[in-house]
Write a protein that holds these residues in place. Structure first.
Motif, PDB file in Angstrom:
ATOM      1  N   VAL A 164       0.973  -1.179   0.152  1.00 31.36           N
ATOM      2  CA  VAL A 164       0.108   0.083  -0.186  1.00 31.36           C
ATOM      3  C   VAL A 164       0.842   1.185   0.015  1.00 31.36           C
ATOM      4  N   PHE A 165       0.921   1.829  -1.190  1.00 33.71           N
ATOM      5  CA  PHE A 165       1.873   3.117  -1.199  1.00 33.71           C
ATOM      6  C   PHE A 165       1.476   4.220  -0.497  1.00 33.71           C
ATOM      7  N   GLN A 166       2.444   5.330  -0.446  1.00 40.73           N
ATOM      8  CA  GLN A 166       2.228   6.444   0.357  1.00 40.73           C
ATOM      9  C   GLN A 166       1.734   7.457  -1.039  1.00 40.73           C
ATOM     10  N   GLY A 167       0.751   8.271  -0.745  1.00 44.90           N
ATOM     11  CA  GLY A 167       0.017   9.136  -1.728  1.00 44.90           C
ATOM     12  C   GLY A 167      -0.892   8.113  -2.833  1.00 44.90           C
ATOM     13  N   ARG A 168      -0.870   9.027  -3.760  1.00 37.92           N
ATOM     14  CA  ARG A 168      -1.781   8.456  -4.726  1.00 37.92           C
ATOM     15  C   ARG A 168      -1.367   7.095  -5.423  1.00 37.92           C
ATOM     16  N   SER A 169      -1.902   5.979  -5.270  1.00 41.88           N
ATOM     17  CA  SER A 169      -1.779   4.768  -6.264  1.00 41.88           C
ATOM     18  C   SER A 169      -2.768   4.090  -6.703  1.00 41.88           C
ATOM     19  N   VAL A 170      -3.988   4.342  -6.423  1.00 39.33           N
ATOM     20  CA  VAL A 170      -5.168   3.722  -6.942  1.00 39.33           C
ATOM     21  C   VAL A 170      -5.539   4.502  -8.171  1.00 39.33           C
ATOM     22  N   PHE A 171      -5.490   3.609  -9.190  1.00 41.57           N
ATOM     23  CA  PHE A 171      -5.644   4.023 -10.665  1.00 41.57           C
ATOM     24  C   PHE A 171      -6.897   4.818 -11.122  1.00 41.57           C
ATOM     25  N   PRO A 172      -6.613   6.043 -11.278  1.00 35.70           N
ATOM     26  CA  PRO A 172      -7.727   7.056 -11.644  1.00 35.70           C
ATOM     27  C   PRO A 172      -8.581   6.484 -12.715  1.00 35.70           C
ATOM     28  N   TRP A 173      -8.095   5.596 -13.574  1.00 35.67           N
ATOM     29  CA  TRP A 173      -8.729   5.158 -14.850  1.00 35.67           C
ATOM     30  C   TRP A 173      -9.631   3.978 -14.646  1.00 35.67           C
ATOM     31  N   LEU A 174      -9.614   3.315 -13.472  1.00 32.34           N
ATOM     32  CA  LEU A 174     -10.280   2.072 -13.150  1.00 32.34           C
ATOM     33  C   LEU A 174     -11.528   2.452 -11.868  1.00 32.34           C
ATOM     34  N   THR A 175     -12.622   1.914 -12.107  1.00 31.75           N
ATOM     35  CA  THR A 175     -13.464   1.961 -11.109  1.00 31.75           C
ATOM     36  C   THR A 175     -13.090   1.327  -9.788  1.00 31.75           C
ATOM     37  N   LEU A 176     -13.403   1.635  -8.728  1.00 31.44           N
ATOM     38  CA  LEU A 176     -13.201   1.242  -7.444  1.00 31.44           C
ATOM     39  C   LEU A 176     -13.036  -0.344  -7.533  1.00 31.44           C
ATOM     40  N   ARG A 177     -14.136  -0.994  -8.098  1.00 29.56           N
ATOM     41  CA  ARG A 177     -14.150  -2.730  -8.156  1.00 29.56           C
ATOM     42  C   ARG A 177     -13.056  -3.008  -9.191  1.00 29.56           C
ATOM     43  N   GLN A 178     -12.786  -2.359 -10.467  1.00 30.68           N
ATOM     44  CA  GLN A 178     -11.496  -2.716 -11.167  1.00 30.68           C
ATOM     45  C   GLN A 178     -10.380  -2.867 -10.276  1.00 30.68           C
ATOM     46  N   ASN A 179     -10.138  -1.542  -9.577  1.00 29.55           N
ATOM     47  CA  ASN A 179      -9.081  -1.369  -8.892  1.00 29.55           C
ATOM     48  C   ASN A 179      -8.517  -2.464  -8.191  1.00 29.55           C
ATOM     49  N   VAL A 180      -9.595  -2.777  -7.283  1.00 28.95           N
ATOM     50  CA  VAL A 180      -9.388  -3.841  -6.338  1.00 28.95           C
ATOM     51  C   VAL A 180      -9.293  -5.003  -6.972  1.00 28.95           C
ATOM     52  N   ALA A 181      -9.947  -5.273  -8.039  1.00 28.04           N
ATOM     53  CA  ALA A 181      -9.664  -6.585  -8.831  1.00 28.04           C
ATOM     54  C   ALA A 181      -8.501  -6.692  -9.715  1.00 28.04           C
ATOM     55  N   TYR A 182      -7.774  -5.620  -9.834  1.00 30.51           N
ATOM     56  CA  TYR A 182      -6.711  -5.309 -10.516  1.00 30.51           C
ATOM     57  C   TYR A 182      -5.620  -6.675 -10.351  1.00 30.51           C
ATOM     58  N   GLY A 183      -4.976  -6.802  -9.357  1.00 32.37           N
ATOM     59  CA  GLY A 183      -4.304  -7.969  -9.116  1.00 32.37           C
ATOM     60  C   GLY A 183      -4.726  -9.484  -9.390  1.00 32.37           C
ATOM     61  N   LEU A 184      -6.103  -9.415  -9.124  1.00 36.08           N
ATOM     62  CA  LEU A 184      -6.539 -10.910  -9.511  1.00 36.08           C
ATOM     63  C   LEU A 184      -6.813 -11.044 -10.965  1.00 36.08           C
ATOM     64  N   LYS A 185      -6.866 -10.111 -11.658  1.00 35.47           N
ATOM     65  CA  LYS A 185      -6.976 -10.133 -13.166  1.00 35.47           C
ATOM     66  C   LYS A 185      -5.698 -10.415 -13.843  1.00 35.47           C
ATOM     67  N   LEU A 186      -4.544 -10.021 -13.065  1.00 28.09           N
ATOM     68  CA  LEU A 186      -3.318 -10.462 -13.403  1.00 28.09           C
ATOM     69  C   LEU A 186      -2.774 -11.550 -13.278  1.00 28.09           C
ATOM     70  N   ARG A 187      -3.746 -12.172 -12.340  1.00 33.13           N
ATOM     71  CA  ARG A 187      -3.594 -13.726 -12.059  1.00 33.13           C
ATOM     72  C   ARG A 187      -4.360 -14.447 -12.841  1.00 33.13           C
ATOM     73  N   GLY A 188      -5.091 -14.163 -13.689  1.00 32.65           N
ATOM     74  CA  GLY A 188      -6.153 -14.963 -14.352  1.00 32.65           C
ATOM     75  C   GLY A 188      -7.356 -15.576 -13.550  1.00 32.65           C
ATOM     76  N   VAL A 189      -7.729 -14.695 -12.705  1.00 36.20           N
ATOM     77  CA  VAL A 189      -9.000 -15.015 -11.902  1.00 36.20           C
ATOM     78  C   VAL A 189     -10.268 -14.657 -12.625  1.00 36.20           C
ATOM     79  N   PRO A 190     -11.084 -15.538 -12.913  1.00 39.59           N
ATOM     80  CA  PRO A 190     -12.147 -15.105 -13.735  1.00 39.59           C
ATOM     81  C   PRO A 190     -13.202 -13.841 -13.356  1.00 39.59           C
TER      82      PRO A 190
END
Lengths: 288, 254
Positions: free
Chosen positions: A103-129
């Protein structure tokens, strides 16, 4: 890298965080760790000869004056940077490859993704459906108090809410080791207290190893099992302090404990010395 | 809020209408020579005749296809190169001198070269538009990537993003605002260049039509061509603005 963590959390799919129940967290062992940067004015040691052990499942907080290499240490542990000397071993009790999330200092949540897409980002990279990662993201958002904000974009919510999203995003990949780099540093005091309490609640449920960097002694005492006080220029370990307060903790409970006051005094004494010393060192360099 | 909006719309429409009214009055009052400065109201007839009898719509279609086709031909590879230049320093260092040098050439000056290479058919029209926007879009994309907060890259890498995933899930969305700035600037260049190219080396298109009518002293038709060109530019800008809103839903309701 992530594969190790995933099946475990799938098995315990009823509770999203509760890879939880099974997770014991990673062990972090730094031995003589150093990071030297080459600058136009010659080499600078951001870290020198740092030896620390963080036991699985403990909450370890690193405090120190600014410029003591706290963030550098965290980046080394996160493998975002490489040490120039010494050894760093991160392991799991069962011998599998441990995972970390930061969890980074300052702004690290991607502004171009919705909150759901942000939280799911790492799961998407891991190929979770898609369906599964959406469900897990929603559950994590609910856990950090952002139920109903899944489709919002980061600019539509407050800084404090964005930091909750960053925490949810890190927890989503169910890491053995949670790294936090002054995650509450930019928040106002009330929000910070609320998030500290929430973090304690979440951590009590997960039992992950946490490595948390802050410059706030108060925050360190409230959260930590063990505090590593660092000295600056070069960054070295000055002292390691075990924090005796029982868990689960509350902000008021910890603060009203007489031990809190004495520990606060001890740590402030050390940091004060460090700040004074590094200021003097900086001033000595100036006239050149 | 409401009265402000109404005032905005009124003022926006007022400027061109006022200009046209002054022109009309001066022309009717004999201050302007109506042979060279035909009354705006008389252009409506001319416009209609051009649409029905002289194939104006075909000219418009041809020019629009050249602009849009050339735009795609230039912008798509430019965005890819710009992202690579922003993300990877060797790519940046390698292309930078070339980009800076070519960027500074007025693109219409390259037209003879493009004609030599691609002939005088449609291909050379598409290529000259593509060339005229390529480095503009690439350089804007690059600076867009360079301005992305490095924390986003670290966060993506920390969660396991590969180089390719960094490319399209961080660099591309992060640079989109700047990419669209490049595209909007590029649109102006594309219009200038296509009209110029059609002046010089075309048998159809709006630029060709303007130049032909000027040479045969069909001044009214020439004016219609100018107005049509302005409307094309306006329409394409609106299209781009629409695309921008579609591409960046997170920027809406900011």
């Amino acid at each position: 890298m992530a594969e190790a963590a995933l099946p475990r959390s799938r098995a315990a799919s009823r509770d999203v965080v509760a890879g939880a129940t099974a997770a014991t967290g990673a062990r972090v062992v730094a031995q003589g760790l150093g990071r030297r940067f080459q600058t136009p004015h010659g080499p600078v040691d951001a870290l020198r000869d740092v030896s620390v052990t963080v036991e699985p499942g403990t909450f370890c907080v690193i405090v120190g004056p600014s410029g003591c290499g706290k963030s550098t240490l965290l980046r080394l542990v996160a493998a975002l940077d490489r040490p120039t000397s010494g050894a760093l071993t991160i392991s799991r009790p069962d011998g599998r490859q441990p995972t970390n999330a930061m969890v980074f200092q300052g702004r690290s949540v991607f502004p171009w993704l919705t909150l759901r897409q942000n939280v799911a980002y790492g799961l998407k990279l891991r190929g979770v459906p898609r369906r599964e990662r959406g469900d897990r993201a929603d559950a994590l958002l609910a856990m950090v108090g952002l139920k109903g904000f899944a489709r919002a974009y980061p600019h539509q919510i407050s800084e404090g809410m964005r930091q909750r999203v960053a925490i949810a995003r890190a927890l989503a990949v169910d890491p053995d080791l949670l790294l936090m780099d002054e995650p509450f540093g930019a928040l106002d005091e009330q929000t910070r207290y609320l998030l500290q309490e929430e973090l304690l609640r979440i951590w009590d449920r997960t039992g992950k190893t946490v490595l948390f960097v802050t410059h706030s002694i108060d925050e360190a005492l409230i959260l930590a099992d063990r505090i590593v006080v660092m000295a600056a220029q070069p960054g070295t370990v000055r002292e390691v302090i075990d924090v005796p307060f029982s868990r689960p903790r509350t902000l008021t409970g910890v603060r009203s404990d007489p031990v809190f006051t004495s520990l606060f005094g001890d740590i402030w004494g050390m940091i004060r010395e460090e700040v004074t010393r590094s200021r003097a060192a900086q001033e000595a360099e100036l006239p050149r | 809020m409401r009265p402000r909006r109404a005032a905005e719309i009124t003022l926006t429409i007022a400027a061109p209408l006022l200009l046209l009214a002054i022109w009309e009055l001066l022309s009717r009052g004999g201050v302007l020579n109506p042979i060279f400065w035909p009354r705006p109201s008389s252009l409506i007839d001319t416009f209609w005749r051009m649409v029905t009898k002289e194939g104006l719509m075909t000219d418009i279609r041809i020019s629009l296809l050249r602009i849009i086709g050339g735009f795609l031909l230039g912008a798509v590879p430019a965005v890819v190169l710009g992202l690579a230049m922003g993300l990877f320093w060797p790519v940046r260092v390698f292309f930078m001198p070339l980009a800076s040098a070519i960027y500074a050439i007025p693109k219409i000056a390259v037209l003879p070269l493009v004609i030599i290479a691609f002939g005088i058919g449609e291909a050379s029209k598409l290529v000259i538009v593509a060339v005229s926007i390529f480095f503009l879009v690439a350089l804007n994309t690059m600076s867009g990537v360079l301005e992305i907060d490095p924390t986003y890259r670290d966060a993506a890498r920390n969660l396991g993003a590969s180089r390719w995933e960094l490319f399209y899930s961080v660099a591309l969305p992060g640079a989109l605002p700047q990419i669209f700035t490049g595209l909007r600037l590029g649109l102006g260049f594309a219009l200038i260049v296509i009209v110029g190219a059609e002046f010089l080396a075309a048998k159809r298109g709006i630029g060709y039509q303007i130049w032909e009518d000027y040479q045969t002293l069909r001044i009214k038709q020439m004016f219609v061509g100018l107005v049509v060109t302005a409307m094309m530019g306006w329409g394409l800008t609106m299209l781009l603005t629409g695309l921008e809103r579609l591409a960046m839903p997170w920027r809406r309701s900011a």
